[in-house]
Write an enzyme that holds these catalytic residues in place. Structure first.
Site, PDB file in Angstrom:
ATOM      1  N   ALA A  42       0.886  -0.771   0.252  1.00  0.00           N
ATOM      2  CA  ALA A  42       0.044   0.004   0.366  1.00  0.00           C
ATOM      3  C   ALA A  42       1.149   1.365  -0.110  1.00  0.00           C
ATOM      4  O   ALA A  42       0.620   2.361  -1.262  1.00  0.00           O
ATOM      5  CB  ALA A  42      -1.145   0.025   1.492  1.00  0.00           C
ATOM      6  N   ASP A  43       1.909   1.248   0.254  1.00  0.00           N
ATOM      7  CA  ASP A  43       3.327   2.340   1.289  1.00  0.00           C
ATOM      8  C   ASP A  43       3.636   2.684  -0.663  1.00  0.00           C
ATOM      9  O   ASP A  43       3.287   4.240  -1.452  1.00  0.00           O
ATOM     10  CB  ASP A  43       3.854   2.264   1.723  1.00  0.00           C
ATOM     11  CG  ASP A  43       3.979   2.228   3.262  1.00  0.00           C
ATOM     12  OD1 ASP A  43       2.049   2.742   3.624  1.00  0.00           O
ATOM     13  OD2 ASP A  43       4.027   1.758   4.413  1.00  0.00           O
ATOM     14  N   MET A  44       3.717   1.796  -0.730  1.00  0.00           N
ATOM     15  CA  MET A  44       4.466   2.024  -1.726  1.00  0.00           C
ATOM     16  C   MET A  44       3.864   2.497  -3.521  1.00  0.00           C
ATOM     17  O   MET A  44       4.500   3.155  -4.069  1.00  0.00           O
ATOM     18  CB  MET A  44       5.863   0.592  -2.729  1.00  0.00           C
ATOM     19  CG  MET A  44       6.835   0.577  -1.372  1.00  0.00           C
ATOM     20  SD  MET A  44       7.540   1.634  -0.992  1.00  0.00           S
ATOM     21  CE  MET A  44       8.379   2.340  -2.589  1.00  0.00           C
TER      22      MET A  44
END
Length: 205
Positions: free
Chosen positions: A165-167
Site C-alpha cells: 500500500a505504501d509503495m
C-alpha cells in the site's frame, strides 16, 4: 536532470510520501523535508544503521534538505506557508483534517501559492466512511483484500514481503503530481491530489 528547477515541500513521514519525494529528488528536484522539533522523521530510527544513518532513512531521504518547524505555533505555521510560497509541490500524509487544523491545508497553501500542486496521501482518502480510521500499510492491505489472497503454507493470510500500500500509493501520487505539473505548464493552474492507499490497492486487484 528532468526535474531541475522544481521545489518540493515534504511534510510527510514514514514511507509513502518520503518514497515519492525521493524519486523526485533523484531526478533533480529540490526537496525540503519539514521535520518536527521533537522527534523528527521516524525513518531516522528504523532498521539497521551504518555510520549513524539507518537504511530506511538513506533510501527515503538522500539528497534532500531538511528544516525543523513547530507547527503548533503561529510562527512555525507562518514559516511553513512562506516556504510553500516558494515551492511547486507540497506533499503531506497526515490523517485527514490534520493539516487544516494546523493551518497548512490546501486552501491555506493555495492562498500563498496559487499554482501549487498539493498532494495528500492517506489510508482511506479525505472523505468517506473510513475517513477517521487511523491505519498504516497492513490495515489497508487487509481492507482492500490483498491479505485474503496472499496465503502462506498454512492457508492463512501472510503479510506481503513489501509494503504494497505504501509503495503503490507513492507511485500513483507521483504520477498524479507529474501530470499536474504538466498541466500547470500549459494552463498555469495548480491542483489538489487526493490519493488513498486502499484505493491504490483495490485498483490493482
Amino acid at each position: 536532470m528532468k526535474l531541475d528547477g522544481i521545489t518540493v515541500v515534504d511534510l510527510s513521514l514514514f514511507l509513502p510520501g518520503p518514497a515519492l519525494t525521493q524519486v523526485m529528488a533523484d531526478h533533480g528536484a529540490t526537496v525540503i523535508k519539514v521535520e518536527t522539533v521533537t522527534e523528527g522523521e521516524p525513518n531516522r530510527a528504523i532498521g539497521a544503521a551504518r555510520d549513524g544513518v539507518t537504511v530506511f532513512f538513506a533510501n527515503t531521504h538522500r539528497g534532500k534538505k531538511s528544516v525543523t518547524l513547530n507547527l503548533k505555533t503561529p510562527e512555525g505555521v507562518e514559516a511553513l506557508l512562506r516556504l510553500a510560497a516558494t515551492a511547486d509541490v507540497f506533499v503531506e500524509a497526515f490523517r485527514p483534517g490534520t493539516v487544516d487544523r494546523l493551518g497548512v491545508g490546501y486552501e491555506a497553501v493555495k492562498a500563498r501559492a496559487p499554482g501549487i500542486v498539493y498532494a495528500s496521501i492517506s489510508a482511506y482518502g479525505q472523505d468517506g466512511p473510513y475517513v477517521t480510521k487511523p491505519a498504516h500499510d497492513a490495515a489497508t492491505e487487509a481492507t482492500a483484500g490483498i491479505l485474503s489472497v496472499n496465503l502462506g503454507w498454512d492457508d492463512r493470510p501472510w503479510l506481503p514481503a513489501i509494503a504494497c500500500a505504501d509503495m503503490l500509493s507513492s507511485n500513483i501520487a507521483l504520477s498524479g503530481i507529474l501530470m499536474a505539473l504538466l498541466r500547470r505548464e500549459r494552463t498555469g493552474e495548480g491542483d489538489y491530489i487526493d490519493v488513498a492507499m486502499m484505493d491504490s490497492l483495490i485498483a490493482s486487484m
